[in-house]
Design an enzyme around this catalytic site. Structure first.
Site, PDB file in Angstrom:
ATOM      1  N   HIS A 174       3.796 -10.278   2.766  1.00 47.30           N
ATOM      2  CA  HIS A 174       2.886 -11.261   3.368  1.00 47.30           C
ATOM      3  C   HIS A 174       2.096 -12.071   2.359  1.00 47.30           C
ATOM      4  O   HIS A 174       1.431 -13.033   2.711  1.00 47.30           O
ATOM      5  CB  HIS A 174       1.961 -10.603   4.405  1.00 47.30           C
ATOM      6  CG  HIS A 174       0.888  -9.703   3.874  1.00 47.30           C
ATOM      7  ND1 HIS A 174      -0.426 -10.085   3.851  1.00 47.30           N
ATOM      8  CD2 HIS A 174       0.925  -8.454   3.387  1.00 47.30           C
ATOM      9  CE1 HIS A 174      -1.164  -9.076   3.377  1.00 47.30           C
ATOM     10  NE2 HIS A 174      -0.358  -8.083   3.086  1.00 47.30           N
ATOM     11  N   SER A 231       4.809  -7.098  -1.900  1.00 45.54           N
ATOM     12  CA  SER A 231       4.373  -7.207  -0.505  1.00 45.54           C
ATOM     13  C   SER A 231       4.877  -8.525   0.060  1.00 45.54           C
ATOM     14  O   SER A 231       4.754  -9.572  -0.592  1.00 45.54           O
ATOM     15  CB  SER A 231       2.848  -7.157  -0.444  1.00 45.54           C
ATOM     16  OG  SER A 231       2.409  -7.372   0.867  1.00 45.54           O
ATOM     17  N   ASN A 259      -5.786  -9.630  -7.900  1.00 40.30           N
ATOM     18  CA  ASN A 259      -5.964 -10.301  -6.613  1.00 40.30           C
ATOM     19  C   ASN A 259      -7.256 -11.100  -6.517  1.00 40.30           C
ATOM     20  O   ASN A 259      -7.344 -12.076  -5.800  1.00 40.30           O
ATOM     21  CB  ASN A 259      -5.902  -9.277  -5.467  1.00 40.30           C
ATOM     22  CG  ASN A 259      -6.661  -8.009  -5.757  1.00 40.30           C
ATOM     23  OD1 ASN A 259      -6.443  -7.364  -6.772  1.00 40.30           O
ATOM     24  ND2 ASN A 259      -7.561  -7.643  -4.868  1.00 40.30           N
ATOM     25  N   THR A 290      13.460   4.346  10.468  1.00 37.46           N
ATOM     26  CA  THR A 290      14.334   3.221  10.806  1.00 37.46           C
ATOM     27  C   THR A 290      13.745   1.937  10.238  1.00 37.46           C
ATOM     28  O   THR A 290      12.546   1.679  10.363  1.00 37.46           O
ATOM     29  CB  THR A 290      14.469   3.112  12.343  1.00 37.46           C
ATOM     30  OG1 THR A 290      14.963   4.355  12.819  1.00 37.46           O
ATOM     31  CG2 THR A 290      15.418   1.989  12.744  1.00 37.46           C
ATOM     32  N   CYS A 348     -15.962  -5.461   1.956  1.00 37.65           N
ATOM     33  CA  CYS A 348     -16.887  -5.163   3.041  1.00 37.65           C
ATOM     34  C   CYS A 348     -16.251  -4.103   3.920  1.00 37.65           C
ATOM     35  O   CYS A 348     -15.226  -4.341   4.530  1.00 37.65           O
ATOM     36  CB  CYS A 348     -17.145  -6.419   3.866  1.00 37.65           C
ATOM     37  SG  CYS A 348     -18.261  -6.122   5.219  1.00 37.65           S
ATOM     38  N   THR A 406       0.851  -1.193   0.000  1.00 34.79           N
ATOM     39  CA  THR A 406       0.000   0.000   0.000  1.00 34.79           C
ATOM     40  C   THR A 406       0.886   1.242   0.000  1.00 34.79           C
ATOM     41  O   THR A 406       0.649   2.191  -0.777  1.00 34.79           O
ATOM     42  CB  THR A 406      -0.925  -0.005   1.239  1.00 34.79           C
ATOM     43  OG1 THR A 406      -1.768  -1.165   1.157  1.00 34.79           O
ATOM     44  CG2 THR A 406      -1.774   1.247   1.325  1.00 34.79           C
ATOM     45  N   GLN A 415       0.460  -9.772  -6.462  1.00 36.50           N
ATOM     46  CA  GLN A 415      -0.193 -11.081  -6.586  1.00 36.50           C
ATOM     47  C   GLN A 415       0.476 -11.982  -7.614  1.00 36.50           C
ATOM     48  O   GLN A 415      -0.012 -13.088  -7.874  1.00 36.50           O
ATOM     49  CB  GLN A 415      -1.686 -10.902  -6.920  1.00 36.50           C
ATOM     50  CG  GLN A 415      -2.481 -10.232  -5.814  1.00 36.50           C
ATOM     51  CD  GLN A 415      -2.682 -11.119  -4.583  1.00 36.50           C
ATOM     52  OE1 GLN A 415      -2.422 -12.324  -4.602  1.00 36.50           O
ATOM     53  NE2 GLN A 415      -3.154 -10.522  -3.492  1.00 36.50           N
TER      54      GLN A 415
HETATM   55  N1  PLP Z   1      -1.928  -4.724  -4.226  1.00 39.58           N
HETATM   56  C1  PLP Z   1      -2.562  -5.893  -4.346  1.00 39.58           C
HETATM   57  C2  PLP Z   1      -2.851  -6.426  -5.709  1.00 39.58           C
HETATM   58  C3  PLP Z   1      -2.986  -6.595  -3.217  1.00 39.58           C
HETATM   59  O1  PLP Z   1      -3.628  -7.752  -3.347  1.00 39.58           O
HETATM   60  C4  PLP Z   1      -2.713  -6.040  -1.939  1.00 39.58           C
HETATM   61  C5  PLP Z   1      -3.178  -6.710  -0.710  1.00 39.58           C
HETATM   62  O2  PLP Z   1      -4.337  -7.028  -0.555  1.00 39.58           O
HETATM   63  C6  PLP Z   1      -2.028  -4.820  -1.866  1.00 39.58           C
HETATM   64  C7  PLP Z   1      -1.652  -4.199  -3.028  1.00 39.58           C
HETATM   65  C8  PLP Z   1      -1.706  -4.183  -0.542  1.00 39.58           C
HETATM   66  O3  PLP Z   1      -0.594  -4.833   0.044  1.00 39.58           O
HETATM   67  P1  PLP Z   1      -0.200  -4.589   1.579  1.00 39.58           P
HETATM   68  O4  PLP Z   1      -1.118  -5.438   2.383  1.00 39.58           O
HETATM   69  O5  PLP Z   1       1.240  -5.056   1.662  1.00 39.58           O
HETATM   70  O6  PLP Z   1      -0.316  -3.157   1.864  1.00 39.58           O
END
Ligand code: PLP
Length: 372
Positions: free
Chosen positions: A189, A187, A139, A225, A312, A72, A167
């Site tokens: 996670h 990202s 996604n 940091t 949601c 994000t 993704q």
């Molecule tokens: N972009 C896409 C395509 C995503 O699926 C997501 C997460 O849902 C994000 C950006 C946002 O990533 P983060 O959770 O690391 O901010």
């Protein structure tokens, strides 16, 4: 409640063992990576090792990687800081792109692939300097986007190109050079690293206007940091993901079996984007006549975690902008659930999902028939 079967990898993936080990090791050694003493130098080594690992995942040079607090932030850095007068983004981008600034939405085809002819027309219609943002894979549907073609086209108009590769990373091979994008968001996670860590990968020589200012971290491109343990986990996860790309591709067999079974069992069921190339793990499934919320509750009661294609927020379910952009009706979008498999998924998990999906459908249609 702990879920017995986790099929929501596109929302977040479980932490990989390699990432957990790297994070625990990093937590045992404190130090500010900007400090010149031995404590700081050790923390710096962890950050730089992770930078190599993340760079390798997308075949970039380590110096091109800027660590952030997630995709994000990486997306916002690009959209808010590009300095370009026009931002064109595909209509199926993640909200972190679409909410970061006013964007002209580039339409997609019925299969959810960005419409290159429409992009060409939009770029030709206005000669102000532009930024084009197109994701590598969606996604919700998993549909892979023609980023290299987008980049070649946009560059002809002198536009900058950003690709949200969140993704796709760890799911398909990615190389900065082949993608052709100037900026790429990642990202941790989504590929088995920790939440709250990401990266922006930047083509050589491209100036980046920092979103966060203060210290001179990340070569003055992102102040603050560094999250050393998170970054170490991201690096280890990136490496593990790069090493297991072919195993990930094998998930397509399970996903295709799932779709074949469900589509054969229920008339009117469909998998959005199935006519296009997709990442191997994602299925966006319409169960006709059954609200996504009802489906999610049914799956949850059966111990299966999946998610709605609808967003949601504050209790209000809104139909997915991705499915609407693909031409789905609001009713269809509200009856669609996303299933996303990953490295813990077994054939038994998928078998159970097929069983529960059919039970939910039968229960809902029996209720509708008896109240008619
Ligand atoms: N972009 C896409 C395509 C995503 O699926 C997501 C997460 O849902 C994000 C950006 C946002 O990533 P983060 O959770 O690391 O901010």
């Amino acid at each position: 409640m702990a879920q017995a079967i986790y099929l929501d990898f596109n929302a977040t993936a479980p932490l990989r063992e390699e990432a957990r080990a790297a994070m625990l090791a990093a937590l045992d050694h404190f130090g500010n990576p900007s400090s010149v003493h031995a404590f700081g130098r050790r923390a710096r080594r962890l950050v730089e090792q992770a930078r190599l690992q993340v760079a390798a995942l997308v075949e970039a040079a380590p110096a091109q990687v800027i660590f952030t607090a997630g995709a994000t932030e990486a997306n916002a850095t690009v959209i808010m800081g590009s300095g370009r007068e026009r931002v064109l983004a595909s209509a199926i981008e993640h909200d972190s792109v679409l909410s970061a600034g006013p964007a002209v939405r580039v339409p997609v085809t019925g299969d959810g692939v960005v419409d290159l002819a429409a992009l060409d027309r939009l770029l030709a219609a206005d000669d102000r300097p532009a930024l084009v943002s197109v994701m590598a894979a969606n996604n919700e549907t998993g549909v892979i986007q023609p980023v290299a073609e987008v980049a070649a086209l946009a560059h002809r108009y002198g536009a900058l190109v950003h690709c949200d590769a969140v993704q796709a990373a760890g799911k398909v091979p990615l190389a900065l050079g082949t993608l052709g994008a100037d900026l790429v968001s990642l990202s941790a996670h989504k590929l088995g690293g920790p939440q709250g860590v990401g990266a922006l990968v930047v083509r050589d020589g491209l100036p980046v206007r920092p979103l966060l200012r203060g210290g001179g971290q990340e070569r003055r491109r992102r102040a603050g940091t560094e999250n050393v343990a998170g970054i170490a986990g991201f690096g280890a996860a990136a490496r593990a993901a790069a090493d297991s790309l072919s195993a990930f591709a094998g998930l397509a067999t399970l996903r295709d079996h799932l779709e074949a079974q469900l589509l054969a069992a229920v008339p009117g069921a469909c998998a959005f984007g199935a006519g296009a190339a997709r990442v191997a793990n994602t299925s966006c499934l319409l169960m006709p006549g059954v609200a996504a919320e009802t489906q999610l509750m049914g799956f949850d009661l059966a111990g299966i975690a999946v998610s709605a294609g609808s967003a949601c927020s504050s209790g209000k379910v809104t139909p997915s902008h991705v499915l609407l952009a693909m031409g789905a009706s609001e009713a269809e979008a509200e009856e669609t659930v996303r299933v996303s498999l990953g490295w813990t998924t077994t054939a038994q998990d998928v078998g159970r999902l097929i069983e529960v999906w059919q039970q939910i459908h039968q229960r809902a249609t029996a209720r509708t028939a008896s109240s008619a």
